[in-house]
Design an enzyme around this catalytic site. Structure first.
Site, PDB file in Angstrom:
ATOM      1  CB  ALA A 133      42.836  29.196  47.812  1.00 32.15           C
ATOM      2  N   GLY A 141      51.830  22.565  46.416  1.00 36.55           N
ATOM      3  CA  GLY A 141      50.708  21.924  47.067  1.00 36.55           C
ATOM      4  C   GLY A 141      50.777  22.002  48.574  1.00 36.55           C
ATOM      5  CG  ASP A 148      42.521  33.779  41.614  1.00 34.34           C
ATOM      6  OD1 ASP A 148      43.385  33.393  40.801  1.00 34.34           O
ATOM      7  OD2 ASP A 148      41.319  33.522  41.498  1.00 34.34           O
ATOM      8  CG  ASP A 168      30.494  35.318  45.867  1.00 32.99           C
ATOM      9  OD1 ASP A 168      30.337  34.091  45.915  1.00 32.99           O
ATOM     10  OD2 ASP A 168      29.566  36.121  45.671  1.00 32.99           O
ATOM     11  CD  GLU A 201      42.689  36.884  34.458  1.00 37.99           C
ATOM     12  OE1 GLU A 201      43.278  36.116  33.684  1.00 37.99           O
ATOM     13  OE2 GLU A 201      41.454  36.803  34.686  1.00 37.99           O
ATOM     14  NE  ARG A 214      43.133  26.694  35.301  1.00 40.54           N
ATOM     15  CZ  ARG A 214      42.358  27.639  35.804  1.00 40.54           C
ATOM     16  NH1 ARG A 214      41.177  27.850  35.282  1.00 40.54           N
ATOM     17  NH2 ARG A 214      42.776  28.365  36.821  1.00 40.54           N
ATOM     18  N   GLY A 251      54.024  23.624  50.419  1.00 39.97           N
ATOM     19  CA  GLY A 251      54.256  25.058  50.529  1.00 39.97           C
ATOM     20  C   GLY A 251      54.602  25.651  49.177  1.00 39.97           C
TER      21      GLY A 251
END
Length: 419
Positions: free
Chosen positions: A321, A292, A323, A359, A41, A232, A295
């Protein structure tokens, strides 16, 4: 009496301090580590702030040096951190990881990777697998647990050790997070990671989605709610409720939802492509299904699907990527752009993250992004972006002005509150 300034996007969730190795090898053999930060976030907040939007990050951190580092680093990107609470009794979460992270799914035949923020398949699960959709590193490990590297022959993936059990952020709840700090933005961005941290965190997310006044029915003004599923499996093993049902509930009560095809299959058993995901999730006004290396497909209201192919990218690091993709799509939403252009802006910000070793990658200038977004399908498909492209963009002849938003038909999405 002072009033809180209006912001474009408020992001709620945990960020942790991560320690990256000074050299490759298992954790037992790494002599020293470099300090960085990780948080889905806060990464969205930072990406949008660097692109010129007013953002706020809301969370809890410990009254410790790691909390100081998180606040300084995130604020340095232009994010408002004044609503972050310091917890004197609970620590800031941290984790250590090895080198060798990479996309674990298939890439394009030329070795490039997807720009929808997935690893080529959108993978979110697997012991030690790298998750580009996460803020800095895979966070599917249970609090305070060790996620081992894959056995030999299963790919060069990362070993990760988490120290997040009982963290300050896990104490977020409707009682500890000030409601006024969350309602000042035009968009409120959440992820499924927060819901898995604790029963209090789940209660907070329910208060912001399931239990909120029906904005679309005009019951009360408020920000649009953006929700990235971020499934997750390992994190949900210690969660207060089964993750599949919770994530479906939260998604159904959000306005904008991001989900990978693989997530929908793993969490809900939904297969058959984006249309099948939309059939399972008809409630959100805007649904973005990440596919993936192919697109991403978006659905707005009752309109049909809009697909934007992923870009070819020479990957430096997959971290952040996903985020960045969400940030790009939200940026297009704030501007009222047609959905196809929103998807392309998502791909471009994801490409910026994939081609930068830092980062948090610098986004392309808005005029550069608009020019690339306006390319025809052929030129878009021929783009290949490598390191440094945001400061030395590829040439093209497309107009800088992307034009006015396309007219909408059928059931329309809710309007983004004005600034």
């Amino acid at each position: 009496m002072t009033t809180t300034p209006k912001t474009d996007v408020v992001c709620l969730g945990e960020s942790m301090v991560t320690f990256l190795p000074s050299r490759p090898g298992p954790l037992a053999d790494v002599p020293s580590f470099r300090r960085a930060i990780g948080g889905a976030e806060s990464n969205v907040a930072c990406a949008l702030a660097r692109a010129g939007y007013r953002t706020r990050w809301v969370s809890r951190v410990g009254a410790d040096g790691f909390g100081d580092h998180l606040l300084r680093t995130i604020a340095a990107h232009g994010v408002d951190t004044t609503a972050v609470e310091r917890d004197p009794d609970r620590p800031t979460g941290i984790y250590f990881r090895t080198d060798g992270e990479r996309a674990t799914g298939p890439t394009a035949p030329d070795g490039t990777a997807a720009t929808d923020g997935t690893d080529g398949t959108g993978s979110r699960e697997g012991a030690g697998t790298t998750d580009p959709a996460n803020g800095s590193a895979p966070t599917d490990g249970a609090p305070g647990t060790h996620v081992p590297a894959a056995p030999p022959g299963q790919g060069a993936v990362s070993e990760v050790v988490y120290y997040r059990a009982g963290s300050a952020a896990s104490a977020m709840s409707p009682a500890t997070v000030p409601a006024e700090a969350l309602r000042t933005g035009r968009v409120l961005h959440l992820t499924g990671i927060t819901a898995a941290l604790s029963a209090d965190c789940l209660a907070l997310l329910r208060s912001l989605t399931t239990d909120r006044p029906a904005v679309r029915d005009g019951a009360a003004p408020g920000p649009l709610v953006s929700f990235d599923v971020n499934y997750r499996v390992s994190l949900w093993r210690t969660a207060p409720e089964p993750g599949a049902g919770v994530l479906l509930e939260l998604a159904r009560h959000s306005d904008i939802v991001f989900v990978g095809e693989d997530e929908a299959a793993a969490a809900w058993g939904v297969t058959g492509g984006p249309d099948a995901v939309r059939a399972a999730l008809p409630e959100p006004a805007v649904l973005v299904v990440k596919q993936g290396s192919a697109g991403a497909t978006a659905y707005v209201g009752d309109s049909g699907p809009v697909f934007a192919p992923a870009l070819r990218v020479d990957v430096v690091s997959p971290i952040g990527a996903g985020d960045a993709f969400a940030a790009g799509f939200l940026a297009g939403t704030l501007r009222g752009l047609p959905v196809r252009e929103r998807l392309r802006h998502g791909h471009l910000l994801a490409a910026a993250a994939l081609t930068d070793a830092g980062d948090l990658a610098a986004p392309p200038a808005r005029e550069t992004a608009d020019r690339l977004v306006a390319l025809d399908d052929g030129d878009w498909g021929r783009l290949r972006l490598g390191p440094g492209w945001t400061s030395a963009p590829p040439h093209g002849s497309a107009p800088a002005d992307a034009g006015p938003p396309a007219p909408r038909t059928g059931r329309t999405e809710p309007e983004v509150p004005s600034a």
